[in-house]
Design a protein around this motif. Sequence first.
Motif, PDB file in Angstrom:
ATOM      1  N   ARG A   1       0.334  -1.044   0.278  1.00  5.78           N
ATOM      2  CA  ARG A   1       0.290   0.009   0.108  1.00  5.78           C
ATOM      3  C   ARG A   1       0.810   0.905   0.196  1.00  5.78           C
ATOM      4  O   ARG A   1       1.823   1.099   0.056  1.00  5.78           O
ATOM      5  CB  ARG A   1      -1.035   0.307   0.964  1.00  5.78           C
ATOM      6  N   LEU A   2       0.472   2.620  -0.382  1.00  2.00           N
ATOM      7  CA  LEU A   2       0.907   3.621  -0.466  1.00  2.00           C
ATOM      8  C   LEU A   2       0.993   3.851   0.926  1.00  2.00           C
ATOM      9  O   LEU A   2      -0.344   4.641   1.607  1.00  2.00           O
ATOM     10  CB  LEU A   2       0.533   4.637  -1.402  1.00  2.00           C
ATOM     11  N   ALA A   3       1.441   4.412   1.927  1.00  2.00           N
ATOM     12  CA  ALA A   3       1.645   4.959   3.304  1.00  2.00           C
ATOM     13  C   ALA A   3       1.694   6.221   2.934  1.00  2.00           C
ATOM     14  O   ALA A   3       1.384   7.090   4.511  1.00  2.00           O
ATOM     15  CB  ALA A   3       3.346   4.116   4.003  1.00  2.00           C
ATOM     16  N   GLN A   4       2.831   6.837   2.316  1.00  2.00           N
ATOM     17  CA  GLN A   4       2.720   8.507   2.738  1.00  2.00           C
ATOM     18  C   GLN A   4       3.397   9.232   1.080  1.00  2.00           C
ATOM     19  O   GLN A   4       4.101   8.491   0.217  1.00  2.00           O
ATOM     20  CB  GLN A   4       3.575   8.725   3.888  1.00  2.00           C
ATOM     21  N   ILE A   5       3.262  10.218   1.373  1.00  2.96           N
ATOM     22  CA  ILE A   5       3.399  11.537  -0.135  1.00  2.96           C
ATOM     23  C   ILE A   5       4.010  13.137   0.529  1.00  2.96           C
ATOM     24  O   ILE A   5       3.508  13.810   1.915  1.00  2.96           O
ATOM     25  CB  ILE A   5       1.970  11.731  -0.862  1.00  2.96           C
ATOM     26  N   PHE A   6       5.308  12.597  -0.226  1.00  2.06           N
ATOM     27  CA  PHE A   6       6.059  14.368  -0.335  1.00  2.06           C
ATOM     28  C   PHE A   6       6.221  14.378  -1.049  1.00  2.06           C
ATOM     29  O   PHE A   6       7.419  13.948  -1.925  1.00  2.06           O
ATOM     30  CB  PHE A   6       7.033  13.788   1.242  1.00  2.06           C
ATOM     31  N   ARG A   7       6.428  16.659  -1.305  1.00  2.97           N
ATOM     32  CA  ARG A   7       7.272  16.791  -1.582  1.00  2.97           C
ATOM     33  C   ARG A   7       8.380  18.048  -1.589  1.00  2.97           C
ATOM     34  O   ARG A   7       8.035  18.349   0.193  1.00  2.97           O
ATOM     35  CB  ARG A   7       6.165  17.664  -2.798  1.00  2.97           C
ATOM     36  N   HIS A   8       9.191  18.142  -2.248  1.00  3.04           N
ATOM     37  CA  HIS A   8      10.702  19.366  -1.897  1.00  3.04           C
ATOM     38  C   HIS A   8      10.285  20.096  -2.928  1.00  3.04           C
ATOM     39  O   HIS A   8      10.653  20.286  -4.113  1.00  3.04           O
ATOM     40  CB  HIS A   8      11.672  18.458  -1.810  1.00  3.04           C
TER      41      HIS A   8
ATOM     42  N   TRP B   1       4.732  21.250  -8.243  1.00  2.00           N
ATOM     43  CA  TRP B   1       5.800  21.213  -7.621  1.00  2.00           C
ATOM     44  C   TRP B   1       6.776  20.526  -6.802  1.00  2.00           C
ATOM     45  O   TRP B   1       7.404  21.280  -5.373  1.00  2.00           O
ATOM     46  CB  TRP B   1       4.819  21.839  -6.131  1.00  2.00           C
ATOM     47  N   ASP B   2       7.389  19.320  -6.478  1.00  4.87           N
ATOM     48  CA  ASP B   2       8.652  18.956  -5.942  1.00  4.87           C
ATOM     49  C   ASP B   2       9.673  19.606  -7.528  1.00  4.87           C
ATOM     50  O   ASP B   2      10.364  18.973  -8.031  1.00  4.87           O
ATOM     51  CB  ASP B   2       8.593  17.202  -6.378  1.00  4.87           C
ATOM     52  N   ARG B   3      10.288  19.660  -6.036  1.00  9.74           N
ATOM     53  CA  ARG B   3      12.057  20.369  -7.156  1.00  9.74           C
ATOM     54  C   ARG B   3      11.661  21.219  -8.175  1.00  9.74           C
ATOM     55  O   ARG B   3      12.167  21.095  -8.486  1.00  9.74           O
ATOM     56  CB  ARG B   3      12.968  19.036  -7.230  1.00  9.74           C
TER      57      ARG B   3
END
Length: 253
Positions: free
Chosen positions: A6-13, A36-38
Amino acid sequence: MTSEGRLAQIFRHPIKAHGREQLASVRLSEGEAMPWDRHWAVAHDLSKFDPAAPSWKPCINFQRAARSPTLMAIEAQFDEVSGEMRLTHPELPPLVFFPESEGEKLIDWVLPISPQLRFRPVALVHAPDRAMTDTAYASVSIKNLASNAALGQKMKRDLSIHRWRGNLWVDGFAPWEEMNWVGRRLRIGATVLEIRERVGRCRATMSNPETGQVDADTLDALMETVGVQDFGVFGTVLEGGEIRPQDRVEVLA
């Protein structure tokens, strides 16, 4: 044959190497990086990035946590509607600014925790329609929670997942299973990604994301555990769509 998790967490930078932000969902598009990531990067005084002809450039042209480990402790909040960014760091006052028009505010803010001579930050930059990903192609990074836990067990300490600056964290797979996904496809909810390569790691992962202080030899631990200094994989989006935590993840044959 498929395996599932499963997909647990999503992050962008939003600004490369300058802050992480957790997301409740994201819409991926074919052939593009995470929105919007990098999107921005901080050019240093020796950068070959040309503002007159902006284009993707390798990591060495930008300020990086491998050279400035305290950057790892930055957290970000970006408002896509207003364009306002908020950054925090344990050693600095919070910064609220608009990256499109107030890049100099970021440079002034980050200077105290940056190199003072060579590789001094000079400008916040971006390239039209091109994220400053760690790869020369538009990529999304995928990491396995079980691998992070296994490495932490090897090192006899808890390892924050933020050391790895991943986009998508998956759960339910065996430790290091992702190392064998190169060349395969990953279905996450309504999306499909092709796994292109493993993620080679640098000294940035040795820094504590809460303090910005170097406190763990993750690179030696990776060599001892899996024989290479790789952690996670890069994928490209073949079929876009919206994804969110708890979506099913399938490794396709």
